[in-house]
Design an enzyme around this catalytic site. Sequence first.
Site, short mmCIF file in Angstrom:
data_model
loop_
_atom_site.label_atom_id
_atom_site.label_comp_id
_atom_site.label_asym_id
_atom_site.label_seq_id
_atom_site.Cartn_x
_atom_site.Cartn_y
_atom_site.Cartn_z
N TYR A 156 0.81 -1.22 0.00
CA TYR A 156 0.00 0.00 0.00
C TYR A 156 0.85 1.27 0.00
O TYR A 156 0.34 2.36 -0.23
CB TYR A 156 -0.95 0.02 1.21
CG TYR A 156 -1.97 -1.10 1.21
CD1 TYR A 156 -2.11 -1.94 0.12
CD2 TYR A 156 -2.80 -1.32 2.30
CE1 TYR A 156 -3.04 -2.98 0.12
CE2 TYR A 156 -3.73 -2.35 2.31
CZ TYR A 156 -3.83 -3.17 1.22
OH TYR A 156 -4.75 -4.20 1.23
N LYS A 199 4.25 -15.13 1.97
CA LYS A 199 4.11 -15.83 0.68
C LYS A 199 5.54 -16.07 0.17
O LYS A 199 5.94 -15.62 -0.91
CB LYS A 199 3.28 -14.94 -0.27
CG LYS A 199 2.88 -15.60 -1.57
CD LYS A 199 1.83 -16.66 -1.42
CE LYS A 199 1.54 -17.31 -2.75
NZ LYS A 199 0.74 -18.54 -2.63
N ASP A 205 -2.16 -18.19 1.71
CA ASP A 205 -3.32 -18.95 1.19
C ASP A 205 -3.69 -20.08 2.14
O ASP A 205 -4.88 -20.34 2.39
CB ASP A 205 -3.05 -19.47 -0.24
CG ASP A 205 -1.61 -19.88 -0.48
OD1 ASP A 205 -0.74 -19.49 0.32
OD2 ASP A 205 -1.34 -20.60 -1.45
N ASP A 216 -4.82 -7.12 5.93
CA ASP A 216 -6.08 -6.45 5.58
C ASP A 216 -7.14 -7.51 5.24
O ASP A 216 -8.28 -7.48 5.73
CB ASP A 216 -5.81 -5.54 4.36
CG ASP A 216 -6.94 -4.59 4.07
OD1 ASP A 216 -7.94 -4.62 4.80
OD2 ASP A 216 -6.82 -3.82 3.09
N ASP A 246 -10.38 -9.29 7.97
CA ASP A 246 -11.81 -9.26 7.66
C ASP A 246 -12.38 -10.68 7.64
O ASP A 246 -13.50 -10.91 8.08
CB ASP A 246 -12.06 -8.57 6.31
CG ASP A 246 -12.24 -7.06 6.49
OD1 ASP A 246 -11.86 -6.56 7.57
OD2 ASP A 246 -12.76 -6.40 5.58
#
Length: 362
Positions: free
Chosen positions: A141, A191, A223, A247, A251
């Site tokens: 970001y 990752k 994942d 992020d 959620d």
Amino acid sequence: MNTKIITLPGDGIGPEVTREGVRVLEYIAKKFGHQFEFEEHLIGGCAIDATGEPLSNATLDACRAADAVLLGAVGGPQWDDPRAKTRPEVGLLGLRKGLGLFANLRPVKPHPALAHASPLKPEKIAGVDFIVIRELTGGLYFGKPQGRFEESGKTRAVDTMEYSDAEITRIVQLAFRLAEPRRAKVTSVDKANVLASSRLWREIATEIGRAHPQIKLDHLLVDTCAMKLIASPAAFDVIVTENMFGDILTDEAAVLVGSMGLLPSASLGAPFDSAQGVLGVYEPIHGSAPDIAGKSIANPIGTILSAAMLLRYSLNLSREADAIERAVDRAIDEGCRTADIAQPGERVMSTREMADAIIERM
Ligand code: NAD
């Protein structure tokens, strides 16, 4: 103890739930003999309407000078015009950057009496109690170059995932510190099979793990972590990960609990020192919920539990934080329900009634 707390109620249901968070803190101050001074400022859409910008320098300065910040939520359809000069969310990003808040903490602990509200089966939810620590100021970001480029008649868009060793070290060290009084287990999520930044992340997490043999460290690919959050969420204790992975995973994790209205969060700056307290911004994980704003039906528990986190991390008042958390548990155990967590036939409380029920139980 004499303490200054800035409140930033924001938009939509933000002011409704922040008001109740403040009442709970005022009750704590009276009960435990502290002096909390509150000062309210604008952020988000209401700040754009009043001043043309979502976060003024004066508000940011007031937050910098305070001991802690309690925030409601920002945003709403009236500020969604894509041609607008600025947006409410710009205020949130400015606050995080301006205060150097590099760590976002989201505890996830579904209440057994609300198992019906979770999309998972009750046996999957039993015993779930973990905290996700998301890096907040680096990664995809913020990495440069970022943008859209036109070259030789072709359009390209670029984002850059970048982390320094110092950025990774401070967030992973925080994870280890927070794991110690819990179940002493850290899951570092990356990752590393694809991304260079993740390979550095894993290397540093492994080194920090070696220095803390009393804490069990494991590594998961993002994942796999997304799958395990649904398949076996009770296995997690402390999850630490970079900005974008966090992020998304936070959620996903929030859904386990059953309502957006229940969960708190803390965003902390440096230096994090559990003995001293640190400047932090505390807010429920939900947004401004324009669909229910002004109806006095919003669940204030996410904000009230955020106030408990404020006491624990910024003011170093664990006993007071525990008192709030126990009162929330008791209220839920004893059947107190706002509309979002009520089953058909159950009596539904207003925002104020739920806060009163929690205060009575403190
Ligand atoms: P939302 O979290 O505001 O609402 C999602 C759903 O959950 C809605 O049905 C809402 O009624 C319900 N809900 C949320 N909080 C609740 C509470 N305390 N009690 C009971 N029900 C609750 O998400 P959204 O609808 O996607 O976004 C609305 C606005 O909020 C948008 O402008 C968005 O940009 C903004 N937003 C702000 C933040 C923030 O301030 N940190 C976070 C997310 C979204």
